[in-house]
Design a protein around this motif. Structure first.
Motif, PDB file in Angstrom:
ATOM      1  N   VAL A  85      28.886  58.906  52.453  1.00 33.68           N
ATOM      2  CA  VAL A  85      29.155  57.490  52.694  1.00 33.68           C
ATOM      3  C   VAL A  85      28.772  57.106  54.117  1.00 33.68           C
ATOM      4  O   VAL A  85      28.159  56.046  54.348  1.00 33.68           O
ATOM      5  N   LEU A  86      29.090  57.954  55.077  1.00 32.05           N
ATOM      6  CA  LEU A  86      28.791  57.646  56.479  1.00 32.05           C
ATOM      7  C   LEU A  86      27.295  57.632  56.759  1.00 32.05           C
ATOM      8  O   LEU A  86      26.830  56.898  57.638  1.00 32.05           O
ATOM      9  N   VAL A  87      26.526  58.426  56.016  1.00 32.31           N
ATOM     10  CA  VAL A  87      25.090  58.506  56.267  1.00 32.31           C
ATOM     11  C   VAL A  87      24.307  57.513  55.415  1.00 32.31           C
ATOM     12  O   VAL A  87      23.404  56.828  55.912  1.00 32.31           O
ATOM     13  N   ARG A  88      24.665  57.393  54.149  1.00 32.25           N
ATOM     14  CA  ARG A  88      23.825  56.626  53.222  1.00 32.25           C
ATOM     15  C   ARG A  88      24.298  55.199  52.980  1.00 32.25           C
ATOM     16  O   ARG A  88      23.535  54.393  52.444  1.00 32.25           O
ATOM     17  N   ASP A  89      25.516  54.856  53.331  1.00 29.97           N
ATOM     18  CA  ASP A  89      26.041  53.519  53.050  1.00 29.97           C
ATOM     19  C   ASP A  89      26.339  52.768  54.346  1.00 29.97           C
ATOM     20  O   ASP A  89      26.650  53.366  55.368  1.00 29.97           O
ATOM     21  N   PHE A  91      28.804  49.611  55.740  1.00 28.66           N
ATOM     22  CA  PHE A  91      29.969  48.811  55.404  1.00 28.66           C
ATOM     23  C   PHE A  91      30.686  48.430  56.692  1.00 28.66           C
ATOM     24  O   PHE A  91      30.518  49.087  57.732  1.00 28.66           O
ATOM     25  N   PRO A  92      31.453  47.358  56.656  1.00 28.11           N
ATOM     26  CA  PRO A  92      32.196  46.946  57.864  1.00 28.11           C
ATOM     27  C   PRO A  92      33.158  48.043  58.312  1.00 28.11           C
ATOM     28  O   PRO A  92      33.860  48.643  57.496  1.00 28.11           O
ATOM     29  N   GLY A  93      33.189  48.315  59.603  1.00 31.58           N
ATOM     30  CA  GLY A  93      34.080  49.332  60.136  1.00 31.58           C
ATOM     31  C   GLY A  93      33.551  50.745  60.037  1.00 31.58           C
ATOM     32  O   GLY A  93      34.302  51.703  60.250  1.00 31.58           O
ATOM     33  N   LYS A  94      32.263  50.891  59.738  1.00 31.83           N
ATOM     34  CA  LYS A  94      31.684  52.223  59.595  1.00 31.83           C
ATOM     35  C   LYS A  94      31.807  53.028  60.890  1.00 31.83           C
ATOM     36  O   LYS A  94      32.129  54.224  60.862  1.00 31.83           O
ATOM     37  N   GLY A  95      31.562  52.380  62.015  1.00 33.83           N
ATOM     38  CA  GLY A  95      31.672  53.069  63.296  1.00 33.83           C
ATOM     39  C   GLY A  95      33.084  53.559  63.575  1.00 33.83           C
ATOM     40  O   GLY A  95      33.281  54.652  64.102  1.00 33.83           O
ATOM     41  N   PHE A  96      34.070  52.751  63.180  1.00 31.46           N
ATOM     42  CA  PHE A  96      35.467  53.141  63.373  1.00 31.46           C
ATOM     43  C   PHE A  96      35.810  54.346  62.507  1.00 31.46           C
ATOM     44  O   PHE A  96      36.451  55.298  62.974  1.00 31.46           O
ATOM     45  N   THR A 142      44.818  70.183  55.061  1.00 35.92           N
ATOM     46  CA  THR A 142      43.633  69.380  54.759  1.00 35.92           C
ATOM     47  C   THR A 142      43.366  68.385  55.874  1.00 35.92           C
ATOM     48  O   THR A 142      42.217  68.144  56.266  1.00 35.92           O
ATOM     49  N   PHE A 143      44.426  67.816  56.397  1.00 33.84           N
ATOM     50  CA  PHE A 143      44.287  66.833  57.480  1.00 33.84           C
ATOM     51  C   PHE A 143      43.608  67.445  58.703  1.00 33.84           C
ATOM     52  O   PHE A 143      42.693  66.849  59.277  1.00 33.84           O
ATOM     53  N   VAL A 144      44.036  68.633  59.097  1.00 38.26           N
ATOM     54  CA  VAL A 144      43.516  69.211  60.341  1.00 38.26           C
ATOM     55  C   VAL A 144      42.162  69.887  60.160  1.00 38.26           C
ATOM     56  O   VAL A 144      41.485  70.185  61.154  1.00 38.26           O
ATOM     57  N   THR A 145      41.735  70.129  58.920  1.00 41.82           N
ATOM     58  CA  THR A 145      40.469  70.836  58.700  1.00 41.82           C
ATOM     59  C   THR A 145      39.359  69.963  58.126  1.00 41.82           C
ATOM     60  O   THR A 145      38.215  70.421  58.020  1.00 41.82           O
ATOM     61  N   LEU A 146      39.661  68.730  57.765  1.00 40.49           N
ATOM     62  CA  LEU A 146      38.645  67.848  57.164  1.00 40.49           C
ATOM     63  C   LEU A 146      37.389  67.708  58.028  1.00 40.49           C
ATOM     64  O   LEU A 146      36.271  67.741  57.503  1.00 40.49           O
ATOM     65  N   PRO A 147      37.490  67.532  59.349  1.00 44.35           N
ATOM     66  CA  PRO A 147      36.271  67.314  60.144  1.00 44.35           C
ATOM     67  C   PRO A 147      35.256  68.448  60.059  1.00 44.35           C
ATOM     68  O   PRO A 147      34.062  68.211  60.267  1.00 44.35           O
ATOM     69  N   PHE A 148      35.696  69.659  59.767  1.00 48.17           N
ATOM     70  CA  PHE A 148      34.761  70.779  59.755  1.00 48.17           C
ATOM     71  C   PHE A 148      33.652  70.572  58.720  1.00 48.17           C
ATOM     72  O   PHE A 148      32.475  70.821  59.009  1.00 48.17           O
ATOM     73  N   VAL A 149      34.026  70.152  57.526  1.00 52.44           N
ATOM     74  CA  VAL A 149      33.018  69.962  56.481  1.00 52.44           C
ATOM     75  C   VAL A 149      32.186  68.715  56.765  1.00 52.44           C
ATOM     76  O   VAL A 149      30.955  68.739  56.652  1.00 52.44           O
ATOM     77  N   VAL A 150      32.838  67.626  57.131  1.00 57.99           N
ATOM     78  CA  VAL A 150      32.118  66.376  57.371  1.00 57.99           C
ATOM     79  C   VAL A 150      31.074  66.558  58.463  1.00 57.99           C
ATOM     80  O   VAL A 150      29.907  66.177  58.304  1.00 57.99           O
ATOM     81  N   ARG A 151      31.454  67.164  59.575  1.00 57.91           N
ATOM     82  CA  ARG A 151      30.539  67.300  60.703  1.00 57.91           C
ATOM     83  C   ARG A 151      29.472  68.354  60.479  1.00 57.91           C
ATOM     84  O   ARG A 151      28.449  68.357  61.167  1.00 57.91           O
ATOM     85  N   GLN A 152      29.665  69.247  59.539  1.00 58.37           N
ATOM     86  CA  GLN A 152      28.608  70.192  59.196  1.00 58.37           C
ATOM     87  C   GLN A 152      27.582  69.566  58.259  1.00 58.37           C
ATOM     88  O   GLN A 152      26.380  69.804  58.390  1.00 58.37           O
ATOM     89  N   VAL A 153      28.050  68.757  57.326  1.00 60.29           N
ATOM     90  CA  VAL A 153      27.159  68.183  56.309  1.00 60.29           C
ATOM     91  C   VAL A 153      26.431  66.945  56.830  1.00 60.29           C
ATOM     92  O   VAL A 153      25.260  66.724  56.506  1.00 60.29           O
ATOM     93  N   GLN A 154      27.095  66.165  57.635  1.00 59.56           N
ATOM     94  CA  GLN A 154      26.554  64.882  58.082  1.00 59.56           C
ATOM     95  C   GLN A 154      25.170  64.985  58.736  1.00 59.56           C
ATOM     96  O   GLN A 154      24.251  64.261  58.335  1.00 59.56           O
TER      97      GLN A 154
END
Length: 271
Positions: A85-89, A91-96, A142-154
């Motif tokens: 979503v962050l890469v391909r879409d 939407f308002p507030g994407k930067g936030f 899940t809360f503390v580990t979510l960024p690991f996958v997002v920042r690797q894939v993005q």
């Protein structure tokens, strides 16, 4: 001569850099690992084995690995979706949204546990009571580990050539085929890396589960809490033994995922 001298200077500089890096790595990583391993085997291999195979230790290691695997799988699914979503879409507030992905890295984990306890504890404003349950532990991790996958894939998604996907679509390929044959293989190494990092962070996490988890032996007590308990009752050798067991689990998990990722990368390169 100047070239030779320059070459020798470059080699000397490289050697110095490697030496400094090796020294720093030894001080920060290798020496502490050696110290904890020495303490874990203070009573010999038999003592180490006894410390990690008592029912309480087995229970906490089993719970820790189980919830960490679930957390890694959940993060793989939703981390890839968020990265997409962050890469391909647009939407308002994407930067936030992109900025708050890294919030768990900056937020003290004990604060995360307190927030989750306020939200899902006995006085839950949303009527959901999960305190002192395994789902609560999974949510916290899940809360503390979510960024690991997002920042690797993005970043991998950002570098993918969309013209290949468009060409496949023109040739009649469905979205499912495009995802399975083109996108997923390219993302798989980064997904595995993110999953490995999420898993290894989860098995050693303490702060985010200390309040919401309840620390119930055999139910919600994770390994980090068990280690703290052993230190409090003056059993540092047992605490060190379980710590080494966690290190071994983390090493094996990262090694296996690294091998799979390397094989996948070579396969993609050969194609």
């Amino acid at each position: 001569m100047a070239t030779d001298a320059g070459g020798r200077t470059r080699r000397s500089s490289t050697g110095l850099t490697v030496g400094v890096a090796g020294l720093w790595l030894s001080i920060i990583v290798l020496l502490p690992l050696a110290a904890i391993a020495a303490q874990a085997f203070e009573n010999g291999p038999a003592g180490f084995w006894d410390a990690i195979t008592v029912p309480a230790a087995l229970d906490t290691l089993g719970i820790t690995v189980l919830v960490s695997v679930v957390v890694a799988l959940v993060n793989v699914v939703f981390g890839v979706i968020i990265a997409w979503v962050l890469v391909r879409d647009d939407f308002p507030g994407k930067g936030f949204v992109n900025a708050i992905i890294d919030l768990p890295f900056a937020l003290p984990t004990i604060v995360a546990s307190l927030v989750l306890l306020s939200l899902y504890g006995p006085n839950s404003p949303v009527g959901i009571h999960l305190s002192a349950t395994q789902p609560a532990v999974i949510i916290a991790l899940t809360f503390v580990t979510l960024p690991f996958v997002v920042r690797q894939v993005q970043p991998v998604l950002m570098e993918l050539d969309q013209s290949v996907e468009e060409a496949a679509a023109v040739l009649g390929a469905s979205n499912r085929i495009i995802w399975m044959k083109i996108i997923l293989p390219a993302l798989l190494p980064s997904i595995l890396t993110g999953a490995g990092l999420a898993f290894t962070r989860a098995i050693g996490e303490f702060g985010s589960v200390v309040l919401i988890g309840g620390n119930i032996p055999g139910k919600t007590q994770v390994a980090s809490q068990y280690i703290q308990q052993q230190i409090e009752i003056d059993e540092p050798v047992d605490a060190a033994a379980v710590s080494v067991a966690l290190l071994l689990i983390a090493f094996v998990a990262l090694f296996v995922l690294r091998v799979i990722s390397r094989v996948q990368t070579r396969r993609e390169g050969s194609e």
